[in-house]
Design an enzyme around this catalytic site. Sequence first.
Site, PDB file in Angstrom:
ATOM      1  CG  ASP A   1      -2.118   0.944   1.026  1.00 26.46           C
ATOM      2  OD1 ASP A   1      -3.193   0.439   0.627  1.00 26.46           O
ATOM      3  OD2 ASP A   1      -1.981   2.161   1.255  1.00 26.46           O
TER       4      ASP A   1
ATOM      5  CB  SER B   1     -14.630  -0.926 -10.712  1.00 21.50           C
ATOM      6  OG  SER B   1     -15.803  -0.154 -10.848  1.00 21.50           O
TER       7      SER B   1
ATOM      8  CE1 TYR C   1     -12.214   3.661  -9.899  1.00 19.63           C
ATOM      9  CE2 TYR C   1     -14.426   3.461 -10.801  1.00 19.63           C
ATOM     10  CZ  TYR C   1     -13.420   2.988  -9.985  1.00 19.63           C
ATOM     11  OH  TYR C   1     -13.613   1.838  -9.261  1.00 19.63           O
TER      12      TYR C   1
ATOM     13  CE  LYS D   1     -10.699   0.855 -11.244  1.00 20.61           C
ATOM     14  NZ  LYS D   1      -9.799  -0.130 -10.592  1.00 20.61           N
TER      15      LYS D   1
END
Length: 252
Positions: free
Chosen positions: A38, A132, A145, A149
């Site tokens: 992370d 997603s 986004y 994606k």
Amino acid sequence: MVAALRDAGVVVTGAGNGIGAALARRFAAEGARVVVNDIDEGAAKAVADEIGGTAIPGDASGVVAAAREALGGRIDIFCANAGIGSMAGVEAEDAVWERVWDVNVMSHVRASRELLPEWLERGEGRFIATVSAAGLLTMVGDAPYSVTKHGALAFAEWLAVTYRHRGIHVHAVCPQGVRTDMMRSAGQAGELVLAPNAIEPEDVAEAVLQGIADERFLILPHPEAADYYVARATDPDRWIGGMNRVQRQLEG
């Protein structure tokens, strides 16, 4: 699944919280050795300490070499889970588009570039991309986004098409709303589109393990996403009209 994952070397990027942390915990519960990556060093260490894993903080694009060393020279499963949004449209500056593209797509490409020689040599490996449902459909209010994606899904599909016969297993995980910091940061669009049917990160992790067991490319923690995907493909004008109504709700 226990036998398949016991002692497997697993890397999860973006695993300091949300879906990534749930995946790390779930794989560890099955007996895997997990590297927790992370950008937030403290979050990575907290999850790693909790599950008995190894924290390797930093950018998701550069984790493979250090993770391989930490796992004794072998990565069996790589979860390309790190992702970011912008909640911006076409007005977003180039730097925003480049950053979202870098995290949501190019980190997958860079990881695959390092993993594939090892996996192809031994004839097995597993790449799991958290894409997603925006990659199957779209997401109102966030152009970078949505576009990236779609790119992440296209790259995962290309990997599967190109390497399936050589022992490389690829999965694209496409949830809709998940109760994470990312969903909460989506503002009014998140409340309107994602929140009503939102699930927990642990539900996504469970769907991923089932998808691995079933050897399914598309893993849909929200099964209804399949129906939306079909509707989008078979009647795109009607689909766009429906999504435009959502956009008008958002504006209103």
